[in-house]
Design a protein around this motif. Structure first.
Motif, short mmCIF file in Angstrom:
data_model
loop_
_atom_site.label_atom_id
_atom_site.label_comp_id
_atom_site.label_asym_id
_atom_site.label_seq_id
_atom_site.Cartn_x
_atom_site.Cartn_y
_atom_site.Cartn_z
N LYS A 155 -10.43 -2.10 -8.55
CA LYS A 155 -8.46 -0.79 -7.57
C LYS A 155 -8.09 -1.85 -6.21
N ARG A 210 -4.29 10.67 -2.94
CA ARG A 210 -3.83 9.81 -1.56
C ARG A 210 -3.99 9.90 -0.10
N THR A 218 0.59 -0.53 -0.25
CA THR A 218 0.26 -0.24 0.13
C THR A 218 1.09 1.42 -0.27
N ARG A 274 -11.63 14.16 -4.84
CA ARG A 274 -10.57 15.04 -5.41
C ARG A 274 -10.97 16.41 -4.10
N GLU A 312 -11.99 1.58 3.61
CA GLU A 312 -12.23 1.22 2.13
C GLU A 312 -12.28 -0.59 2.92
N TYR A 334 -9.93 4.67 -3.89
CA TYR A 334 -9.74 6.02 -3.75
C TYR A 334 -8.71 6.32 -5.23
N GLU A 335 -8.12 5.23 -5.54
CA GLU A 335 -6.80 5.12 -7.71
C GLU A 335 -8.25 5.79 -8.07
N TYR A 336 -9.22 5.53 -8.37
CA TYR A 336 -10.23 6.30 -9.28
C TYR A 336 -10.23 7.24 -8.85
N GLU A 337 -9.53 8.59 -7.93
CA GLU A 337 -9.25 9.99 -7.65
C GLU A 337 -8.25 10.58 -7.99
N GLY A 338 -7.24 9.50 -8.22
CA GLY A 338 -5.89 9.92 -7.75
C GLY A 338 -5.06 10.59 -6.89
#
Ligand SMILES: *Cc1c(COP(=O)(O)O)cnc(C)c1O
Length: 396
Positions: free
Chosen positions: A236, A246, A94, A209, A226, A240-244
Motif C-alpha cells: 500500500k 488516518r 497523501t 485501529r 512509515e 496504515y491503510e490495511y487498518e483503514g
C-alpha cells in the motif's frame, strides 16, 4: 583494486559501526547490483527500502542531473522553485495538509517528536516540561541520542547515555498496555505500523485501529513511522491503510528519494505541524531544490509505474512460494507486500552468506530473520530465479 583491497582500506580507516557482507558494489541498475569482481547479484534488501523504485532509476536520474545543473542548495534563508512543488505533490498524493522536509529519517523522527511536544503544550495544555510520548518495545526509529533514549535494544543504547526523558515503552501489539500507559500528559503514541528492524513484525489485526481510537479518545496524537513501511513497500502507499485509519502524522524517508539523496519529511495537519514558528526548527539541507526535484520524480515513478500495486501482487506471490519451501530450519514466514521476514531456528547470517554466493544479497535482522525486500520493480521471473536459489540454500 579487488574486493580484499577495498575491505582492508575500510577496516583500517573507517569506524566499525557496521558488519556488512563482504561484497563491494560498484554498479547497480534496477534490481541488480555488480561487484568489483564483475559478479552480479539480485538485491533483496533495496538499501533498507530506500531504492523501492530500483537502483539508478533513469527518470529520477534525469531529474537529479537536470536540477544539479540549475541550483542545488539555497538554504531556507531564501526560497527555491522546487520545494513548493514538493509540498504540493506530497499533499496531492497523501492528502495531508502540510509537510516539513528534512534529510535523514532520524531527523524527521526528531521533528515529529518536537512537533508533538509543542502541540502537547500549546494545544493540549500539558504542563511545561511534562509531555510524554509512548513508544513500542523493539522499535527502530533511528540513531540520534534522543531516539535511542526510547530504544529497547542494548546495542543501540549501551554507553550512549544519559538519555532524553519523557518516553514510555509499551509492548508492541498490546492494546491494553497502550491504554494503561496513556496519562493526561501523553502527547503522542509513536509507532511503526509493522516493525521492520525487529524482524518484519506485524501486529494483530485491529491493533492500529484500536490504537487510533484510544488516541482520539484521549486527545493523543498517533504518529506513524512509515520510513521503511511506507511508499509502497508494504503493498500500500502506507501500511496504515490495511487498518483503514488516518494517523495524525506520518514520517517518511528512504524511498522518498529512490535512493539518490537523503530526503525525509513529516506529513501532518496544520494543527500539529503549524506549531512551528520561524526559527524554532530547521536544517541547512532540508527542503533543498535538489532533494525536492528528486523526491518529486521518485514519487512520480512510484505511481506512474504502479509499483505499489506491484508490491502487493508480487509480494503475495513471493510469500506463497516461500511458504511452499520445506526446510526444518524455517520457523515462520510473514510479510506484507514485497517485505517478507523468514524466521529461522538458527542464526541467519550463514544463510545470507550462502545466498550471496548464489547471487542474492540479503541481510539478517535480529539474528534469526532473513528479510526479503527487493526493489519493487522486480519481475515475477526474477522472483522465480531467486526462489530456486533460496530453496537450495535453505535445504542445504
Ligand atoms: C531507517 C529507519 C529510520 C531511520 O532513518 P535514517 O535515514 O537511517 O536516519 C527510522 N525509522 C524506521 C522505521 C526506519 O526503517
Amino acid at each position: 583494486m579487488n574486493t580484499q583491497d577495498y575491505i582492508s582500506l575500510e577496516e583500517q580507516f573507517g569506524a566499525h559501526n557496521y558488519h556488512p557482507l563482504d561484497v563491494v558494489i560498484n554498479k547497480a541498475e534496477g534490481v541488480w547490483v555488480t561487484d568489483v569482481e564483475g559478479r552480479k547479484y539480485l538485491d533483496c534488501l533495496a538499501a533498507y527500502s530506500a531504492v523501492n523504485q530500483g537502483h539508478c532509476h533513469p527518470k529520477i536520474y534525469a531529474a537529479f542531473i537536470e536540477q544539479a545543473k540549475n541550483v542545488t542548495l539555497t538554504s531556507r534563508a531564501f526560497r527555491n522553485d522546487k520545494l513548493s512543488l514538493l509540498y504540493k505533490k506530497l499533499h496531492d498524493v497523501t492528502g495531508y495538509d502540510i509537510s516539513l522536509p528534512m534529510n535523514s529519517g532520524a531527523e524527521a523522527v526528531e521533528t515529529a517528536i518536537k512537533a508533538a511536544r509543542k502541540w502537547g503544550y500549546l494545544k493540549k495544555g500539558i504542563p511545561d516540561g511534562q509531555a510524554e510520548i509512548i513508544c513500542a518495545a523493539n522499535n527502530f526509529h533511528g540513531r540520534t541520542t534522543t531516539i535511542v533514549s526510547f530504544s529497547t535494544e542494548d546495542a543501540y543504547r549501551n554507553n550512549f547515555g544519559p538519555f532524553t526523558p519523557g518516553f514510555r515503552i509499551v509492548e508492541f501489539g498490546n492494546i491494553a498496555a497502550l491504554k494503561d500507559a496513556i496519562t493526561k500528559n501523553t502527547a503522542a503514541f509513536l509507532v511503526e505500523p509493522i516493525q521492520g528492524e525487529a524482524g518484519i513484525i506485524i501486529p494483530p489485526v485491529g491493533y492500529l485501529r484500536e490504537a487510533a481510537r484510544l488516541c482520539k479518545e484521549n486527545n493523543v496524537l498517533l504518529i506513524l513511522d512509515e520510513i521503511q513501511s511506507g511508499l509502497g513497500r508494504s503493498g500500500k502507499l502506507f501500511a496504515y491503510e490495511y487498518e483503514g485509519i488516518r494517523p495524525d502524522a506520518v514520517i517518511i524517508g528512504k524511498a522518498l528519494s529512490g535512493g539518490f539523496y537523503p530526503v525525509s519529511a513529516v506529513l501532518s495537519t496544520k494543527e500539529v505541524l503549524g506549531v512551528f514558528q520561524p526559527g524554532e526548527h530547521g536544517s541547512t539541507f532540508g527542503g533543498n531544490p535538489l532533494a525536492a526535484a528528486v523526491a518529486i520524480a521518485a514519487l512520480d515513478v512510484l505511481f506512474d509505474e504502479k509499483l505499489i500495486e506491484r508490491s502487493f501482487e508480487l509480494g503475495n506471490y513471493f510469500l506463497e512460494r516461500l511458504r511452499s519451501i520445506k526446510s526444518s530450519h524455517i520457523v515462520d514466514i510473514r510479510g506484507r507486500g514485497l517485505w517478507i521476514g523468514l524466521e529461522l531456528n538458527v542464526s541467519a547470517r550463514p544463510y545470507c552468506e550462502s545466498l550471496m554466493t548464489e547471487g542474492i544479497l540479503c541481510k539478517e535482522t535480529h539474528d534469526t530473520v532473513i528479510r526479503f525486500a527487493p526493489p519493487l520493480v522486480i519481475t515475477k521471473e526474477e522472483i522465480n530465479w531467486a526462489l530456486k536459489r533460496i530453496e537450495k540454500v535453505l535445504q542445504s
